[in-house]
Design a protein around this motif. Structure first.
Motif, PDB file in Angstrom:
ATOM      1  N   ASP A 197       0.840  -1.188   0.000  1.00  0.00           N
ATOM      2  CA  ASP A 197       0.000   0.000   0.000  1.00  0.00           C
ATOM      3  C   ASP A 197       0.882   1.248   0.000  1.00  0.00           C
ATOM      4  OD1 ASP A 197      -1.908   1.950   0.497  1.00  0.00           O
ATOM      5  OD2 ASP A 197      -2.710   1.018   2.308  1.00  0.00           O
ATOM      6  N   ARG A 198       0.558   2.233  -0.836  1.00  0.00           N
ATOM      7  CA  ARG A 198       1.318   3.475  -0.867  1.00  0.00           C
ATOM      8  C   ARG A 198       0.958   4.405   0.294  1.00  0.00           C
ATOM      9  NH1 ARG A 198       3.731   5.456  -5.455  1.00  0.00           N
ATOM     10  NH2 ARG A 198       4.414   7.066  -3.990  1.00  0.00           N
ATOM     11  N   ARG A 199      -0.057   4.082   1.061  1.00  0.00           N
ATOM     12  CA  ARG A 199      -0.447   4.862   2.238  1.00  0.00           C
ATOM     13  C   ARG A 199      -0.709   6.330   1.885  1.00  0.00           C
ATOM     14  NH1 ARG A 199      -2.153   1.236   5.718  1.00  0.00           N
ATOM     15  NH2 ARG A 199      -1.924   2.710   7.434  1.00  0.00           N
ATOM     16  N   ALA A 200      -1.434   6.519   0.776  1.00  0.00           N
ATOM     17  CA  ALA A 200      -1.850   7.853   0.317  1.00  0.00           C
ATOM     18  C   ALA A 200      -0.673   8.738  -0.079  1.00  0.00           C
ATOM     19  CB  ALA A 200      -2.705   8.546   1.376  1.00  0.00           C
ATOM     20  N   GLU A 201       0.469   8.141  -0.448  1.00  0.00           N
ATOM     21  CA  GLU A 201       1.623   8.926  -0.890  1.00  0.00           C
ATOM     22  C   GLU A 201       1.936   8.673  -2.359  1.00  0.00           C
ATOM     23  OE1 GLU A 201       4.207  10.098   2.965  1.00  0.00           O
ATOM     24  OE2 GLU A 201       4.778   8.212   2.028  1.00  0.00           O
ATOM     25  N   GLU A 202       0.924   8.265  -3.126  1.00  0.00           N
ATOM     26  CA  GLU A 202       1.120   8.078  -4.556  1.00  0.00           C
ATOM     27  C   GLU A 202       0.913   9.395  -5.295  1.00  0.00           C
ATOM     28  OE1 GLU A 202      -3.212   7.146  -3.688  1.00  0.00           O
ATOM     29  OE2 GLU A 202      -1.267   6.631  -2.800  1.00  0.00           O
ATOM     30  N   GLU A 203       1.535   9.503  -6.462  1.00  0.00           N
ATOM     31  CA  GLU A 203       1.353  10.671  -7.307  1.00  0.00           C
ATOM     32  C   GLU A 203      -0.015  10.625  -7.984  1.00  0.00           C
ATOM     33  OE1 GLU A 203       5.191  12.057  -9.353  1.00  0.00           O
ATOM     34  OE2 GLU A 203       5.452   9.883  -9.203  1.00  0.00           O
ATOM     35  N   THR A 204      -0.485  11.770  -8.447  1.00  0.00           N
ATOM     36  CA  THR A 204      -1.764  11.841  -9.140  1.00  0.00           C
ATOM     37  C   THR A 204      -1.764  10.918 -10.349  1.00  0.00           C
ATOM     38  OG1 THR A 204      -2.044  14.142  -8.464  1.00  0.00           O
ATOM     39  CG2 THR A 204      -3.407  13.366 -10.296  1.00  0.00           C
ATOM     40  N   GLY A 205      -2.780  10.064 -10.428  1.00  0.00           N
ATOM     41  CA  GLY A 205      -2.884   9.139 -11.541  1.00  0.00           C
ATOM     42  C   GLY A 205      -2.101   7.857 -11.365  1.00  0.00           C
ATOM     43  N   GLU A 206      -1.324   7.759 -10.298  1.00  0.00           N
ATOM     44  CA  GLU A 206      -0.522   6.564 -10.049  1.00  0.00           C
ATOM     45  C   GLU A 206      -1.316   5.575  -9.213  1.00  0.00           C
ATOM     46  OE1 GLU A 206       4.061   5.618  -8.609  1.00  0.00           O
ATOM     47  OE2 GLU A 206       2.944   7.239  -7.659  1.00  0.00           O
ATOM     48  N   ALA A 207      -1.087   4.282  -9.429  1.00  0.00           N
ATOM     49  CA  ALA A 207      -1.757   3.260  -8.630  1.00  0.00           C
ATOM     50  C   ALA A 207      -1.393   3.426  -7.158  1.00  0.00           C
ATOM     51  CB  ALA A 207      -1.353   1.867  -9.108  1.00  0.00           C
ATOM     52  N   PRO A 208      -2.334   3.196  -6.250  1.00  0.00           N
ATOM     53  CA  PRO A 208      -2.067   3.383  -4.816  1.00  0.00           C
ATOM     54  C   PRO A 208      -1.349   2.191  -4.177  1.00  0.00           C
ATOM     55  CG  PRO A 208      -4.334   2.752  -5.123  1.00  0.00           C
ATOM     56  CD  PRO A 208      -3.752   2.888  -6.508  1.00  0.00           C
ATOM     57  N   TYR A 209      -0.677   1.394  -4.984  1.00  0.00           N
ATOM     58  CA  TYR A 209       0.052   0.233  -4.482  1.00  0.00           C
ATOM     59  C   TYR A 209       1.179  -0.087  -5.458  1.00  0.00           C
ATOM     60  CZ  TYR A 209      -3.258  -1.742  -7.826  1.00  0.00           C
ATOM     61  OH  TYR A 209      -4.011  -1.971  -8.950  1.00  0.00           O
TER      62      TYR A 209
END
Length: 330
Positions: A197-209
């Motif tokens: 899980d990226r824990r809400a630190e993904e870039e816009t448009g990027e998968a959250p994992y």
């Protein structure tokens, strides 16, 4: 990806009985502490940390020891503690002193979506890991065995807890040796890796994992990246794909081996201790802790890579060279 099928030998494949405190503890003397303070005073006020180089921060006595320590981290047991870091400084001066030490050892990288090069490991009061955007270093909870993303993690203790907060280390090389000997059938799972899980630190448009292998074998060197299991568990809700029974078994076996006391070194960091851990060959954990009223456990963390960094493909250790900044100002 090739799977290592031979036992790993050498200083990095240790068990607790192999390691004495005098092997990993480096105490600073008056001359070394004094030149750290002199180096801090020599930097113009307001200068940005990324602009400060090793040449700007001269350490004629300590510098050679740091170079040798860096080699030991890369090619030895994979961890060490510098004891006696001066802390009677302003917060800005403390960060500068910390940065100056690391500038003699390697290159710092961003460690979260805020783009921080130095961050506080403390209880932020955000709640527990059931909150999607909370990362484990922001809580007082038990931190299970894991690695960070960069090659080396530094932790400078500013204030210890009222109780708890022990740092526990284990060799991921020893874990691999035991897996090879007793659970060989599971090895392919570690080399395929898990989804985190990226824990809400993904870039816009990027998968959250994202997926990342636990072990990789490149140019005859075994490397490890075992990120926090909580993030594997929470990723299931985002991917819609549940962990299989054999994947859970593989996670359990890894943590059982790391959790065996004979495979561990345990230490309590005191104020002024600076711990370094090589994430390629060592996993680390922390017991939960309790703060005293008005006195909070606080460590400054830095991620960096050294001039001796091993070669590995881009897809093996995601964020090895830093996490992208996300949100406003990205």
């Amino acid at each position: 990806m090739s799977i290592c099928k031979e036992r790993i030998t050498g200083a990095g494949a240790w068990v607790g009985a192999d390691v004495r405190e005098e092997d990993w503890l480096v105490e600073l003397g008056p001359a070394e502490r004094g030149e750290l303070l002199d180096a801090v005073r020599g930097i113009p006020v307001g200068r940005a940390l990324p602009d400060v180089t090793a040449a700007d921060f001269p350490l004629p006595v300590l510098g050679p020891r740091l170079k040798e320590l860096t080699r030991d981290l890369e090619f030895g047991r994979g961890f060490a503690v510098l004891r006696g870091i001066p802390l009677d400084l302003s917060p800005a001066e403390t960060r500068l002193l910390y940065w100056g030490i690391v500038a003699h050892m390697g290159t710092a990288v961003s460690q979260n979506g805020r783009g921080e090069l130095i961050s506080h490991v403390t209880d932020y009061g955000k709640g527990d890991l059931s909150a999607n955007a909370v990362r484990i270093y922001e809580t007082s909870e038990v931190v299970p065995f894991h690695t960070d993303s960069s090659d080396i993690t530094g932790l400078l203790c500013l204030c210890d807890a009222e109780s708890g907060g022990a740092s526990i280390l284990a060799s991921s090389m020893t874990i691999h040796n035991e897996l090879l000997e007793h659970h060989r059938e599971l090895l392919g799972i570690y080399y395929a890796g898990f989804v985190y899980d990226r824990r809400a630190e993904e870039e816009t448009g990027e998968a959250p994992y994202y997926r990342n292998p636990v072990y990789g074998f490149f140019d005859g060197q075994l490397s490890c990246r075992y990120y926090v299991r909580h993030y594997i568990e929470s990723a299931q809700d985002k991917t819609g794909i549940a962990l299989s029974e054999v994947e859970r078994l593989a996670l359990d076996r890894f943590e059982e081996i790391a959790g065996q006391e004979r495979n561990q070194v345990t230490m309590y960091l005191r104020p002024g201790d600076l711990q370094f851990v090589n994430n390629n060959i060592t996993v680390h954990a922390r017991t939960g802790y309790r703060d005293a009223p008005g006195r909070h456990r606080d460590l400054l963390r830095i991620w960096f890579n050294t001039q001796y960094a091993r070669t590995m493909p881009d897809g093996f250790a995601k964020f090895r060279f830093g996490m992208p900044r996300v949100g406003p100002g990205a």
